[in-house]
Structures are given as structure tokens and as C-alpha cells.
Design an enzyme around this catalytic site. Structure first.
Site, PDB file in Angstrom:
ATOM      1  CB  ALA A  67     -46.451  -5.709  -4.221  1.00 23.62           C
ATOM      2  N   GLY A 112     -50.781  -3.140  -4.503  1.00 25.85           N
ATOM      3  CA  GLY A 112     -50.259  -2.539  -3.271  1.00 25.85           C
ATOM      4  C   GLY A 112     -50.352  -1.019  -3.283  1.00 25.85           C
ATOM      5  CD  GLU A 115     -53.320  -4.396  -1.171  1.00 25.49           C
ATOM      6  OE1 GLU A 115     -52.296  -4.539  -1.883  1.00 25.49           O
ATOM      7  OE2 GLU A 115     -53.753  -5.284  -0.423  1.00 25.49           O
ATOM      8  CD  GLU A 135     -53.626  -7.122  -5.608  1.00 28.86           C
ATOM      9  OE1 GLU A 135     -54.731  -6.928  -6.155  1.00 28.86           O
ATOM     10  OE2 GLU A 135     -53.088  -6.297  -4.860  1.00 28.86           O
TER      11      GLU A 135
HETATM   12  N1  COA Z   1     -43.630  -4.598 -10.096  1.00 29.85           N
HETATM   13  C1  COA Z   1     -42.410  -4.530 -10.631  1.00 29.85           C
HETATM   14  N2  COA Z   1     -42.089  -3.753 -11.663  1.00 29.85           N
HETATM   15  C2  COA Z   1     -43.083  -3.007 -12.187  1.00 29.85           C
HETATM   16  C3  COA Z   1     -44.395  -3.029 -11.696  1.00 29.85           C
HETATM   17  C4  COA Z   1     -44.641  -3.874 -10.584  1.00 29.85           C
HETATM   18  N3  COA Z   1     -45.844  -3.943 -10.020  1.00 29.85           N
HETATM   19  N4  COA Z   1     -45.155  -2.210 -12.446  1.00 29.85           N
HETATM   20  C5  COA Z   1     -44.337  -1.679 -13.361  1.00 29.85           C
HETATM   21  N5  COA Z   1     -43.096  -2.160 -13.223  1.00 29.85           N
HETATM   22  C6  COA Z   1     -41.909  -1.849 -14.020  1.00 29.85           C
HETATM   23  C7  COA Z   1     -41.967  -2.528 -15.378  1.00 29.85           C
HETATM   24  O1  COA Z   1     -41.512  -3.878 -15.269  1.00 29.85           O
HETATM   25  C8  COA Z   1     -41.028  -1.664 -16.172  1.00 29.85           C
HETATM   26  O2  COA Z   1     -39.684  -2.003 -15.831  1.00 29.85           O
HETATM   27  P1  COA Z   1     -38.552  -2.137 -16.989  1.00 29.85           P
HETATM   28  O3  COA Z   1     -38.511  -0.771 -17.635  1.00 29.85           O
HETATM   29  O4  COA Z   1     -37.334  -2.471 -16.240  1.00 29.85           O
HETATM   30  O5  COA Z   1     -39.067  -3.194 -17.906  1.00 29.85           O
HETATM   31  C9  COA Z   1     -41.296  -0.272 -15.606  1.00 29.85           C
HETATM   32  O6  COA Z   1     -41.886  -0.472 -14.332  1.00 29.85           O
HETATM   33  C10 COA Z   1     -42.264   0.531 -16.440  1.00 29.85           C
HETATM   34  O7  COA Z   1     -43.447  -0.221 -16.589  1.00 29.85           O
HETATM   35  P2  COA Z   1     -44.132  -0.545 -18.007  1.00 29.85           P
HETATM   36  O8  COA Z   1     -44.927  -1.805 -17.859  1.00 29.85           O
HETATM   37  O9  COA Z   1     -43.121  -0.512 -19.094  1.00 29.85           O
HETATM   38  O10 COA Z   1     -45.099   0.716 -18.127  1.00 29.85           O
HETATM   39  P3  COA Z   1     -46.436   0.807 -18.984  1.00 29.85           P
HETATM   40  O11 COA Z   1     -46.834   2.236 -18.947  1.00 29.85           O
HETATM   41  O12 COA Z   1     -46.288   0.144 -20.301  1.00 29.85           O
HETATM   42  O13 COA Z   1     -47.519  -0.068 -18.173  1.00 29.85           O
HETATM   43  C11 COA Z   1     -48.719  -0.749 -16.190  1.00 29.85           C
HETATM   44  C12 COA Z   1     -47.976   0.377 -16.916  1.00 29.85           C
HETATM   45  C13 COA Z   1     -49.058  -0.238 -14.797  1.00 29.85           C
HETATM   46  C14 COA Z   1     -50.019  -1.077 -16.955  1.00 29.85           C
HETATM   47  C15 COA Z   1     -47.842  -2.003 -16.122  1.00 29.85           C
HETATM   48  O14 COA Z   1     -46.554  -1.628 -15.643  1.00 29.85           O
HETATM   49  C16 COA Z   1     -48.383  -3.074 -15.200  1.00 29.85           C
HETATM   50  O15 COA Z   1     -49.305  -3.795 -15.570  1.00 29.85           O
HETATM   51  N6  COA Z   1     -47.766  -3.207 -13.991  1.00 29.85           N
HETATM   52  C17 COA Z   1     -48.173  -4.202 -13.029  1.00 29.85           C
HETATM   53  C18 COA Z   1     -49.484  -3.861 -12.389  1.00 29.85           C
HETATM   54  C19 COA Z   1     -49.894  -4.902 -11.375  1.00 29.85           C
HETATM   55  O16 COA Z   1     -50.263  -6.015 -11.688  1.00 29.85           O
HETATM   56  N7  COA Z   1     -49.831  -4.497 -10.100  1.00 29.85           N
HETATM   57  C20 COA Z   1     -50.251  -5.339  -9.016  1.00 29.85           C
HETATM   58  C21 COA Z   1     -49.112  -6.032  -8.422  1.00 29.85           C
HETATM   59  S1  COA Z   1     -49.614  -6.975  -7.003  1.00 29.85           S
END
Ligand code: COA
Length: 261
Positions: A67, A112, A115, A135
Site C-alpha cells: 500500500a 498490500g 495481499e 507492516e
Molecule cells: N509506498 C509508497 N511508495 C513506495 C512504496 C510504497 N509501499 N514502495 C516503494 N515506493 C516508492 C519509493 O518511495 C520510491 O519513490 P521515489 O523514487 O519517489 O523516492 C520508488 O517507489 C522506488 O522505490 P525504492 O525504495 O527507491 O526502490 P528500491 O529498489 O531501493 O527498494 C523496496 C525496494 C521494495 C525494498 C522499498 O521500496 C520498500 O521497502 N518499499 C516499502 C515496502 C513496504 O513496507 N511495503 C508494505 C507497505 S504496507
């Protein structure tokens, strides 16, 4: 091809491919993406010429990285409830459509995203894909059905471990615990999902729909009542042209063409 801002729907005969198109944010689900996915599956379900199978996948390197955390950060409890309700409605829609939906997890399926994949009938993953319910790292719990569907898919103990730790697992680990059905090289993932979708689409669509319905409803009720549902579905199919065509073809050693009637 139907195009929304964040979702595309490509239809090829009896198979539709729904692709989440927000790669710059790793296909994170905000209210707009959830609404577009709901509209896309709603339209497929309501089509006068229904598909017989669908594939759900993500554009770029993620299936769905969760999400949208930025959009969630300032939600009030009431707004968070509405967002969770929208996610649950989407999950229930995908789970309830009459045709099977295969999640083709091409990359991150976190929070999400995991999910959403769990609301699909089953999951194929690409080598290198990562799955999990992280989460608790954000101080929240899964809100789009993860606490319930993950438990039903992989068993309570494994679901508890994943959700309490927030650990992210590899596609191979997900395969070993039954969270995904198969792992393929990334370049082959969609083709393999498509092979299975086409195979399903060639079977009796009323039978496939009945199997999906009975398995879904049966999960929520006791075994004798679930077996009664199965018996009723079994009986009802004997009133269809598909049953006559399928059995006639077997007896005559030919291949049945199913019309869904
Ligand atoms: N919500 C909002 N934005 C998200 C996102 C999320 N769940 N996951 C990734 N993004 C965005 C990042 O903020 C980034 O945006 P920006 O370029 O404007 O800064 C873009 O997507 C690329 O992500 P980035 O983190 O730079 O990629 P990465 O390859 O370095 O890392 C992840 C990938 C998946 C490890 C990392 O994005 C992450 O930890 N995301 C959240 C995962 C999470 O906790 N999900 C559960 C949510 S309930």
C-alpha cells in the site's frame, strides 16, 4: 486494450491480463490504484462475453511493493478504515469473480501486494521476486486481508511467523511453504501463466466457475455443509450443455468444445 491511468487490461480471446502500471512507485496501491483495479475486475466480471481466466501482474520491477506508505502516513482512523474497506472489497471481488485469476508475481509483492496476490486463486512467481507482510515495521498490521488469507494459504504458524517478524522471503522460500505454486525465470513468467490460463480457458467454464465458488465458500463453513454445496454444484452441472458435450466427447473419443451453457 482498456486503459485507465494506473491499470491496463489486455484481452486475448478468453484470457485477460490486468497489469498495474505505476512502476515509478513500484506499483504501490493508493486509493486511485485500488479503485482502478476494482473497476477493471468489475468490468471483466460484468462483460457480456466473459473471460475464462485472468492474469494479474505488475509493470516494471515490482508486482506491488505495498500500500502507498506516503499516502497512508497521515490517514485518520476513519480514513484508514475506508482504505482497508476498499482493499477488502477489491480482494473479495477478485476472489469472487467466476473465472480463475492467476497472480504473476514479477518482483516485489510486499504488504498490500502480497495481499492482492493472495486474493488471486494461486500465485506464480519470477525468480528474484520477494514476498512478505512487512507492516509491523511501519507500526501497523496487514489491512487488505493478509492476516486471514495468508493463514489460510500457508497455515497459521507460518503466517504468524511472517507477519510478526515482517520478514521478506524469496520466491523459492515462498514456493517451499506453498505461498506460490511455481517459480519461473522472469522472462518466462507471463508465458507460463498464460499457458495455464489458456488450459483453464479450454475446460468447461461453468465447471471451473462452480469449482471456484464451492472451494471459496466451503473454506468458510463446516465440512458437511461444504460437501453439501459441492453435491449441489455437481448436480446442477448435469443440467448444462457443457456436461453433455464433455461426456459425449469422451465417449466418442473427440475433444469437447464448451460453450458455457
Ligand atoms: N509506498 C509508497 N511508495 C513506495 C512504496 C510504497 N509501499 N514502495 C516503494 N515506493 C516508492 C519509493 O518511495 C520510491 O519513490 P521515489 O523514487 O519517489 O523516492 C520508488 O517507489 C522506488 O522505490 P525504492 O525504495 O527507491 O526502490 P528500491 O529498489 O531501493 O527498494 C523496496 C525496494 C521494495 C525494498 C522499498 O521500496 C520498500 O521497502 N518499499 C516499502 C515496502 C513496504 O513496507 N511495503 C508494505 C507497505 S504496507
Amino acid at each position: 486494450m482498456d486503459t485507465h491511468q494506473f491499470v491496463t487490461v489486455e484481452r486475448d480471446g478468453a484470457v485477460a491480463t490486468v497489469t498495474i502500471q505505476r512502476p515509478d512507485k513500484l506499483n504501490a496501491l493508493d486509493a486511485r490504484v485500488v479503485a482502478e483495479l476494482t473497476a477493471a475486475f468489475g468490468a471483466l466480471a460484468a462483460s457480456a462475453d466473459p473471460v475464462r481466466a485472468a492474469i494479474l501482474t505488475g509493470a516494471g520491477k515490482a508486482f506491488v511493493a505495498g500500500a502507498d506508505i506516503a499516502a497512508m502516513a497521515s490517514l485518520s482512523p476513519l480514513e484508514a478504515k475506508r482504505f482497508a474497506d476498499a482493499g477488502h472489497a477489491l480482494g473479495a471481488l477478485i476472489e469472487g469473480v467466476s473465472f480463475p485469476v492467476i497472480a504473476a508475481v514479477n518482483g516485489f509483492a510486499l504488504g498490500g501486494g502480497c495481499e492482492l496476490a493472495l486474493a488471486c486463486d494461486f500465485i506464480y512467481a519470477a525468480e528474484g521476486a520477494k514476498l512478505g507482510q512487512p507492516e509491523v515495521n511501519l507500526g501497523i498490521v496487514p489491512g487488505f486481508g493478509g492476516t486471514q488469507r495468508l493463514m489460510r494459504r500457508v497455515g497459521a504458524a507460518r503466517a504468524r511467523e511472517l507477519i510478526y517478524t515482517g520478514d521478506i522471503i524469496t520466491a523459492e522460500q515462498a514456493l517451499a511453504m506453498g505461498l506460490v505454486n511455481a517459480v519461473y525465470p522472469a522472462a518466462e513468467l507471463l508465458a507460463r501463466a498464460r499457458d495455464t490460463a489458456l488450459k483453464i480457458a479450454s475446460r468447461g467454464p461453468l465447471a471451473v466457475a462452480a469449482a471456484k465458488r464451492v472451494m471459496l465458500r466451503g473454506e468458510a463453513i463446516d465440512l458437511p455443509a461444504a460437501c453439501e454445496l459441492e453435491a449441489q454444484a455437481f448436480a446442477a452441472l448435469f443440467g448444462t450443455e457443457d456436461q453433455r458435450a464433455g461426456m459425449k466427447a469422451f465417449v466418442e473419443k473427440t475433444k469437447a468444445t464448451f460453450t458455457g451453457k
